[in-house]
Design a protein around this motif. Structure first.
Motif, PDB file in Angstrom:
ATOM      1  N   LEU A  56       0.978  -1.260  -0.416  1.00  0.00           N
ATOM      2  CA  LEU A  56       0.179  -0.078  -0.057  1.00  0.00           C
ATOM      3  C   LEU A  56       0.917   1.443   0.405  1.00  0.00           C
ATOM      4  N   ARG A  57       0.935   1.713  -0.707  1.00  0.00           N
ATOM      5  CA  ARG A  57       1.722   3.234  -1.056  1.00  0.00           C
ATOM      6  C   ARG A  57       0.441   4.844  -1.657  1.00  0.00           C
ATOM      7  N   ARG A  58       0.757   5.656  -0.734  1.00  0.00           N
ATOM      8  CA  ARG A  58       0.288   7.133  -1.205  1.00  0.00           C
ATOM      9  C   ARG A  58       0.876   7.503  -1.734  1.00  0.00           C
ATOM     10  N   LEU A  59       0.053   7.922  -3.030  1.00  0.00           N
ATOM     11  CA  LEU A  59       1.375   8.455  -4.536  1.00  0.00           C
ATOM     12  C   LEU A  59       0.816   9.302  -4.914  1.00  0.00           C
ATOM     13  N   PRO A  60       1.367  10.503  -5.842  1.00  0.00           N
ATOM     14  CA  PRO A  60       0.911  11.517  -6.140  1.00  0.00           C
ATOM     15  C   PRO A  60       0.473  11.116  -7.016  1.00  0.00           C
ATOM     16  N   VAL A  61      -0.986  12.282  -7.562  1.00  0.00           N
ATOM     17  CA  VAL A  61      -1.814  12.264  -8.984  1.00  0.00           C
ATOM     18  C   VAL A  61      -0.817  13.144  -9.963  1.00  0.00           C
ATOM     19  N   THR A  62      -0.751  12.728 -11.246  1.00  0.00           N
ATOM     20  CA  THR A  62      -0.027  13.586 -12.029  1.00  0.00           C
ATOM     21  C   THR A  62      -0.731  13.539 -13.273  1.00  0.00           C
ATOM     22  N   PRO A  63      -0.975  14.782 -13.782  1.00  0.00           N
ATOM     23  CA  PRO A  63      -1.912  14.580 -15.156  1.00  0.00           C
ATOM     24  C   PRO A  63      -0.609  14.181 -16.274  1.00  0.00           C
ATOM     25  N   GLU A 129       7.442   7.039  -8.929  1.00  0.00           N
ATOM     26  CA  GLU A 129       6.225   6.656  -8.429  1.00  0.00           C
ATOM     27  C   GLU A 129       5.130   7.673  -7.940  1.00  0.00           C
ATOM     28  N   GLN A 130       4.122   8.033  -9.684  1.00  0.00           N
ATOM     29  CA  GLN A 130       2.843   8.257  -9.325  1.00  0.00           C
ATOM     30  C   GLN A 130       2.299   7.444 -10.049  1.00  0.00           C
ATOM     31  N   VAL A 131       0.957   7.742 -10.305  1.00  0.00           N
ATOM     32  CA  VAL A 131      -0.260   8.322 -10.724  1.00  0.00           C
ATOM     33  C   VAL A 131      -0.067   9.002 -11.922  1.00  0.00           C
ATOM     34  N   LEU A 132      -0.349   8.163 -13.260  1.00  0.00           N
ATOM     35  CA  LEU A 132      -0.953   8.790 -14.400  1.00  0.00           C
ATOM     36  C   LEU A 132      -2.411   9.105 -14.184  1.00  0.00           C
ATOM     37  N   HIS A 133      -2.694  10.162 -14.756  1.00  0.00           N
ATOM     38  CA  HIS A 133      -4.498  10.388 -14.837  1.00  0.00           C
ATOM     39  C   HIS A 133      -4.894  11.268 -15.602  1.00  0.00           C
ATOM     40  N   ASP A 134      -5.596  10.754 -16.713  1.00  0.00           N
ATOM     41  CA  ASP A 134      -5.523  12.097 -18.352  1.00  0.00           C
ATOM     42  C   ASP A 134      -7.049  12.752 -17.388  1.00  0.00           C
ATOM     43  N   VAL A 135      -6.825  14.081 -17.224  1.00  0.00           N
ATOM     44  CA  VAL A 135      -7.309  14.057 -17.124  1.00  0.00           C
ATOM     45  C   VAL A 135      -6.896  15.742 -17.005  1.00  0.00           C
ATOM     46  N   GLU A 136      -7.408  16.842 -17.465  1.00  0.00           N
ATOM     47  CA  GLU A 136      -7.909  18.664 -18.132  1.00  0.00           C
ATOM     48  C   GLU A 136      -8.194  19.495 -16.478  1.00  0.00           C
ATOM     49  N   GLY A 137      -7.543  20.123 -16.047  1.00  0.00           N
ATOM     50  CA  GLY A 137      -8.610  21.175 -15.093  1.00  0.00           C
ATOM     51  C   GLY A 137      -9.280  20.890 -14.528  1.00  0.00           C
ATOM     52  N   ASP A 138     -10.596  21.103 -13.917  1.00  0.00           N
ATOM     53  CA  ASP A 138     -11.277  20.948 -12.508  1.00  0.00           C
ATOM     54  C   ASP A 138     -12.397  19.608 -12.731  1.00  0.00           C
ATOM     55  N   GLU A 139     -12.097  19.238 -14.656  1.00  0.00           N
ATOM     56  CA  GLU A 139     -13.304  18.033 -14.918  1.00  0.00           C
ATOM     57  C   GLU A 139     -13.699  16.818 -13.264  1.00  0.00           C
ATOM     58  N   ALA A 140     -12.643  16.678 -13.561  1.00  0.00           N
ATOM     59  CA  ALA A 140     -12.854  15.414 -11.865  1.00  0.00           C
ATOM     60  C   ALA A 140     -13.223  16.053 -10.717  1.00  0.00           C
ATOM     61  N   ARG A 141     -13.177  17.037 -10.294  1.00  0.00           N
ATOM     62  CA  ARG A 141     -13.804  17.925  -9.667  1.00  0.00           C
ATOM     63  C   ARG A 141     -15.261  18.127  -9.350  1.00  0.00           C
ATOM     64  N   ARG A 142     -14.764  18.438 -11.048  1.00  0.00           N
ATOM     65  CA  ARG A 142     -16.971  19.429 -11.269  1.00  0.00           C
ATOM     66  C   ARG A 142     -18.018  17.658 -11.210  1.00  0.00           C
ATOM     67  N   ILE A 143     -17.440  16.432 -11.416  1.00  0.00           N
ATOM     68  CA  ILE A 143     -18.298  15.292 -11.631  1.00  0.00           C
ATOM     69  C   ILE A 143     -18.446  14.532 -10.296  1.00  0.00           C
ATOM     70  N   ARG A 144     -17.366  14.901  -9.316  1.00  0.00           N
ATOM     71  CA  ARG A 144     -16.898  14.781  -8.002  1.00  0.00           C
ATOM     72  C   ARG A 144     -16.974  12.711  -8.298  1.00  0.00           C
ATOM     73  N   ASP A 145     -15.946  12.818  -9.134  1.00  0.00           N
ATOM     74  CA  ASP A 145     -15.352  11.539  -9.315  1.00  0.00           C
ATOM     75  C   ASP A 145     -15.018  10.425  -8.409  1.00  0.00           C
ATOM     76  N   GLN A 146     -14.713   9.369  -8.529  1.00  0.00           N
ATOM     77  CA  GLN A 146     -14.669   8.459  -7.108  1.00  0.00           C
ATOM     78  C   GLN A 146     -13.536   7.930  -7.413  1.00  0.00           C
ATOM     79  N   PHE A 147     -12.847   8.170  -7.258  1.00  0.00           N
ATOM     80  CA  PHE A 147     -11.267   7.736  -8.259  1.00  0.00           C
ATOM     81  C   PHE A 147     -10.986   5.454  -7.275  1.00  0.00           C
ATOM     82  N   SER A 148     -11.917   5.469  -5.734  1.00  0.00           N
ATOM     83  CA  SER A 148     -11.968   3.947  -5.919  1.00  0.00           C
ATOM     84  C   SER A 148     -12.945   2.765  -6.468  1.00  0.00           C
ATOM     85  N   PHE A 149     -13.404   3.512  -7.453  1.00  0.00           N
ATOM     86  CA  PHE A 149     -13.705   2.312  -8.487  1.00  0.00           C
ATOM     87  C   PHE A 149     -13.249   1.893  -9.086  1.00  0.00           C
ATOM     88  N   ASP A 150     -11.692   2.588  -9.072  1.00  0.00           N
ATOM     89  CA  ASP A 150     -10.692   1.457  -9.650  1.00  0.00           C
ATOM     90  C   ASP A 150      -9.864   0.152  -9.006  1.00  0.00           C
TER      91      ASP A 150
END
Length: 444
Positions: A56-63, A129-150
């Motif tokens: 289990l690791r706490r990793l930063p998320v990078t676009p 040591e990062q997670v790459l996320h295909d996200v732009e701007g605040d689109e994930a926040r605007r839909i209140r995305d639930q990443f633990s779906f993965d």
């Protein structure tokens, strides 16, 4: 009894209702709230049957685009994103809830990054040591995305995710193109997400000749068709469920829209945040349509095509027998697309001049039709989420009309939810359909 027996019982009740990945979200959230993140790790792996995830690791998320710009081995940008446009109202017969909306497109690009670890049925790209996320701007926040779906994400914090994986080295391959993810089992997502990613790569000059990584859960019709859509000498490599690979040079194409992991939509206007610009999708669908036509283009003799939906699935037409009868009298040939290979599905669509299809993957399939094809989509009155498809139809020069009918679950708690009500079963009025088809035939 154990401290989490009630959570395990709730998980078993939720899986048949929502599916394993979606049910796991609430279970993980409740487990973390009760035990804390680190103590929740072991019980989560055991209850959700997650293999080789002892770390289990706490990793930063990078676009993804940011990583590609700064550190990519290759980056070819087709368009920069940020272009805004208006989605006009749809052509609708019946009740509706759509109105014009403004949307902004995402960047379109092909990138290549070094030393990336991937898993089957997971969206995560683990890199440096990062997670790459295909996200732009605040689109994930605007839909209140639930990443633990993965399945690899136990808990998500702002800018960091708690990722479950293995400290053991993963098998290594030299080079591959990534066409996997947690939606890869869904045929509709192949039409709006994965095949457009392939089209983006082809437009950007991706040469092929390397394995294309595809989730083993992808529909068989897609897996069988992919070799004909790929550059010559490009193999398809299936990733088993949560199977691991480390790729020394991983090629990735951006998503034309942001489908999210599992959006937390709680108000009607939230649905608008999932709308995507049609001008990019239309171009990418055209690339795949052209590739399919080169692979298979033969007369079918079916000018009027009904892409029927098998009874018993969600968003069902409850009086489908009556609808079938009306369409049959008007000369439409009923076809269940899943009974045909994907290339033959596309060929049927491209040979037809009039197509009727229920909303869903069958309607999406119709968007590969030739210009000037007339398309009627049968759906519920919740038409707002279809605005971008209406725009894509205009870009593809398709004459699209939506014919709506009332939901049979209206009044239930499910029907009141702005997201789930879109998935309600509905009824199509046979006389209304017959009148529409008669007017459609004469052009009135």
């Amino acid at each position: 009894m154990t401290p989490i027996d009630d959570l395990l019982a709730q998980l078993q009740r939720d899986i048949p209702l929502y599916g394993h990945h979606t049910a796991a979200i609430g279970f993980k959230q409740a487990l973390v709230a009760r035990l804390g993140v680190r103590q929740a790790h072991g019980p989560a792996c055991a209850a959700l049957q997650l293999p080789a995830m002892e770390r289990l690791r706490r990793l930063p998320v990078t676009p993804l685009h940011e990583a590609a710009r700064r550190h990519g081995l290759h980056l070819h940008t087709l368009w920069p994103g940020g272009q805004a446009g208006t989605l006009p109202p749809l052509q609708v017969v019946g009740e509706r809830d759509d109105s014009p909306r403004t949307v902004t497109d995402r960047a379109g690009y092909l990138s290549c990054l070094d030393e990336v670890e991937v898993r089957g049925r997971s969206e995560l790209l683990l890199w440096r040591e990062q997670v790459l996320h295909d996200v732009e701007g605040d689109e994930a926040r605007r839909i209140r995305d639930q990443f633990s779906f993965d399945p690899q994400v136990l808990h998500a914090e702002d800018g960091h995710w708690w990722v479950m994986d293995s400290a053991e080295p993963a098998p290594v391959i030299e080079e591959a193109f990534w066409l996997g993810g947690h939606h890869a089992h869904d045929f509709g997502h192949w039409l709006t997400e994965y095949l457009p990613k392939l089209a983006t790569a082809l437009l950007a000059g991706w040469p092929g000749g390397m394995p294309v990584l595809v989730d083993a859960s992808a529909p068989a019709t897609v897996r069988e068709a992919l070799p004909a859509l790929l550059p010559p000498g490009t193999p398809v490599q299936l990733l088993p469920h949560l199977g691991r690979l480390r790729v020394r040079r991983l090629w990735c194409a951006s998503n034309v829209s942001y489908p999210g992991y599992c959006p937390l939509l709680s108000a009607p206007e939230d649905m608008d945040r999932l709308l995507s610009p049609p001008w990019r999708l239309a171009r990418l669908l055209g690339v795949i349509a052209a590739a399919a036509e080169r692979a298979l283009s033969r007369p079918t003799g079916i000018d009027r095509l009904y892409l029927a939906r098998r009874p018993g699935r969600h968003k069902a037409i409850v009086n489908h027998g009556e609808v079938d009868e009306v369409l049959s009298r008007q000369g439409f040939v009923r076809v269940l697309p899943e009974e045909h290979p994907l290339l033959e599905q596309l060929n049927l669509v491209r040979q037809a001049r009039c197509i009727v299809a229920p909303e869903g993957s069958n309607a999406l399939l119709s968007f590969f039709a030739r210009p000037a094809t007339r398309l009627c989509v049968l759906t519920s009155p919740y038409t707002a989420p279809l605005l971008d498809l209406g725009g894509a139809a205009r870009e593809r020069q398709l004459a699209l009309t939506l014919l709506t009918g009332p939901c049979v679950a209206d009044g239930s708690a499910l029907a009141e939810h702005p997201f789930w009500r879109f998935w309600s079963d509905y009824r199509i009025d046979p006389p209304a359909l017959a009148r529409f088809l008669a007017a459609w035939e004469t052009g009135t």
